[in-house]
Design an enzyme around this catalytic site. Structure first.
Site, PDB file in Angstrom:
ATOM      1  N   ASP A  15      -9.240   6.091  -1.868  1.00 43.42           N
ATOM      2  CA  ASP A  15      -8.050   6.558  -2.579  1.00 43.42           C
ATOM      3  C   ASP A  15      -8.495   7.159  -3.898  1.00 43.42           C
ATOM      4  OD1 ASP A  15      -8.718   4.384  -4.180  1.00 43.42           O
ATOM      5  OD2 ASP A  15      -6.650   3.668  -4.340  1.00 43.42           O
TER       6      ASP A  15
ATOM      7  N   GLU B 148       0.819  -1.206   0.000  1.00 44.34           N
ATOM      8  CA  GLU B 148       0.000   0.000   0.000  1.00 44.34           C
ATOM      9  C   GLU B 148       0.858   1.263   0.000  1.00 44.34           C
ATOM     10  OE1 GLU B 148      -3.044   0.246  -0.615  1.00 44.34           O
ATOM     11  OE2 GLU B 148      -3.588  -1.869  -0.482  1.00 44.34           O
TER      12      GLU B 148
ATOM     13  N   TYR C  45      -6.282   6.173   4.822  1.00 48.85           N
ATOM     14  CA  TYR C  45      -6.451   5.182   3.759  1.00 48.85           C
ATOM     15  C   TYR C  45      -5.615   3.928   4.031  1.00 48.85           C
ATOM     16  CZ  TYR C  45      -5.313   2.558  -0.341  1.00 48.85           C
ATOM     17  OH  TYR C  45      -5.079   1.511  -1.180  1.00 48.85           O
TER      18      TYR C  45
ATOM     19  N   CYS D 141     -17.650   1.626 -19.654  1.00 46.23           N
ATOM     20  CA  CYS D 141     -18.943   1.508 -18.978  1.00 46.23           C
ATOM     21  C   CYS D 141     -19.668   0.217 -19.339  1.00 46.23           C
ATOM     22  CB  CYS D 141     -19.820   2.718 -19.316  1.00 46.23           C
ATOM     23  SG  CYS D 141     -19.185   4.281 -18.653  1.00 46.23           S
TER      24      CYS D 141
END
Length: 481
Positions: A209, A107, A191, A270
């Site tokens: 994030d 991370e 986060y 999409c």
């Protein structure tokens, strides 16, 4: 139904009035024991006023809708997730502390850095320091050396500081909750704490994030500036509401994966989105298409009236809908200040006749600030408008501190290199000087070292410094790289 403008104005007036009362309460002669209760009441009232100013259109109101959203996203993730080394570590590691450490490293590396770049660094890091104890025993020089080229170098330093803190103060056991992770570990924000807690320990902590911001802003058609405090609070609230309590780590990774691979900044896919039916931005695009076709019946689609100033999560009136962008109208692009411009005179100083082969001089930067602790060619900041002679004089003075008096006539300007950091555009005016015919320097002050070409390639040197050698070819020292 939208609240009338007067209601919103009243809400804002109420918040302003409450802030005034809050200041007066703090400066009054109230007893200390009553102050926390007063403040808690003020905060609760302000949160209530804020909720009134946000249209339900931007929220998830139905628990069944939330459950369906989770199911759709997790089913997609189970089928489409990328095979990444940190995910394998999190899935295969049995020991919770080692699992949390593996997640923590990934991370931190992934902050401001693309996945493709991180994979190799992560693999080498975990091979060199597979446990918290291994990292705690490493030197900062070793950490900087492995991190070189990854950027944002304070991340590696804080990782090591955190590892030492866990080993020395916590007996090698990582904190289990997002709150304690954020409070105890240096460099761990909201986060990163949420990611570690959810992925490593199965805690139902939401994360926000850049990828999650984009997904949430599009799913709920949030057009206000996501970097503002108010909008950020709403996004964190949405993330916490949506996170799946049964699979929190997978859900958070699924949301980030969706933003990285499907719901991308430009040209989002999409048609491949598993949560398209929940997406307000997509509905807005389809609505605009229907409205633009007079032959089609009037659409019956819920929509928060945009650009009226009545809803605090809608885009401001100054930013109308751009039909060419489609769902990429969300999120709102944050206005960024251009990086400030600086100039540095830098010298590649070589000893062609040094014992053991040609060597170049590197000096270490201070332990704080930009590129802290890394090695670089001797450099000095100069005025961007200064002429070359000023550069030479300043640079020779800097070099003398490291290598003694040097022949000014041998100092050659080789060209310039531009490197853009997050907030600085730094132009390096690169010079070269070869100590031909001189007695090799044998005494080096602290903070300096002479390195061979092979050493230079593996040293803790920033990407900016590695841009300089291609400007020249010392035939007996460094070839173009």
């Amino acid at each position: 139904m939208k609240k009338p403008r007067t209601a919103v104005a009243s809400c804002r007036k109420q918040v302003s009035s409450q802030k005034g009362r809050k200041k007066r309460a703090l400066s009054s002669s109230q007893t200390k024991s009553s102050t926390p209760d007063v403040l808690a009441g003020q905060v609760k009232q302000e949160e209530t006023a804020l909720q009134i100013s946000v249209s339900p259109y931007h929220l998830f109101r139905d628990p069944a809708e939330v459950a369906s959203f989770r199911k759709s996203l997790l089913c997609w993730y189970d089928q489409e997730k990328r095979d990444l080394p940190w995910r394998r570590k999190a899935e295969d590691e049995v020991d919770p502390d080692r699992r949390a450490y593996a997640v923590w490293v990934s991370e931190v590396m992934l902050q401001q850095t693309q996945v493709a770049t991180v994979i190799d660094y992560y693999t080498r890091w975990m091979q060199k320091w597979p446990t918290l104890q291994d990292l705690a025993n490493a030197s900062l020089e070793e950490v900087n050396q492995l991190w070189a080229g990854l950027g944002y170098y304070s991340r590696g330093r804080r990782l090591q500081e955190g590892a030492r803190k866990v080993v020395v103060e916590l007996g090698g056991h990582m904190p289990r909750t997002a709150e304690t992770l954020q409070r105890i570990l240096p460099g761990v924000g909201r986060y990163t704490a949420g990611a570690i807690a959810s992925i490593a320990f199965g805690k139902a902590a939401g994360v926000v994030d850049g990828n999650v911001i984009r997904v949430l802003c599009r799913v709920r058609a949030i057009g206000a500036d996501p970097s503002s405090t108010m909008v950020s609070q709403q996004l964190w609230s949405l993330a916490q509401q949506l996170v799946d309590p049964a699979r929190p780590g997978d859900f958070n990774q699924a949301a980030m994966e969706l933003g990285a691979t499907v719901c991308t900044p430009q040209r989002p896919l999409c048609s491949q989105c598993p949560v398209q039916s929940f997406c307000r931005a997509y509905q807005r695009v389809e609505l605009k298409k229907l409205v633009a076709s007079p032959s089609l019946p009037s659409p019956d689609v819920e929509e928060c009236a945009p650009n009226t100033g009545q809803c605090l999560l809608c885009a401001p009136p100054t930013e109308p809908w751009d039909q060419t962008l489609g769902v990429a109208n969300f999120p709102r692009k944050a206005s960024r200040r251009p990086p400030r411009e600086e100039c540095s005179a830098t010298c590649v100083l070589e000893q062609p006749g040094a014992p053991g082969g040609a060597r170049i001089l590197l000096v270490q930067r201070p332990n704080s600030g930009l590129l802290a602790g890394l090695w670089e060619f001797p450099s000095v900041i100069v005025e961007p408008s200064a002429q070359g002679q000023c550069h030479r004089q300043a640079l020779l003075q800097e070099l003398q501190a490291w290598a003694g008096p040097l022949p000014e006539a041998h100092l050659q300007h080789l060209g310039q290199v531009v490197h853009i950091f997050s907030h600085i555009k730094l132009t390096y005016q690169v010079y070269g000087l070869a100590l031909d015919g001189q007695t090799p320097v044998t005494i080096t002050p602290p903070g300096a070292r002479w390195l061979t070409r092979e050493d230079f390639h593996t040293a803790a040197v920033s990407t900016a410094m590695k841009k300089a050698p291609p400007l020249f070819c010392f035939p007996r020292c460094i070839p173009c790289i």
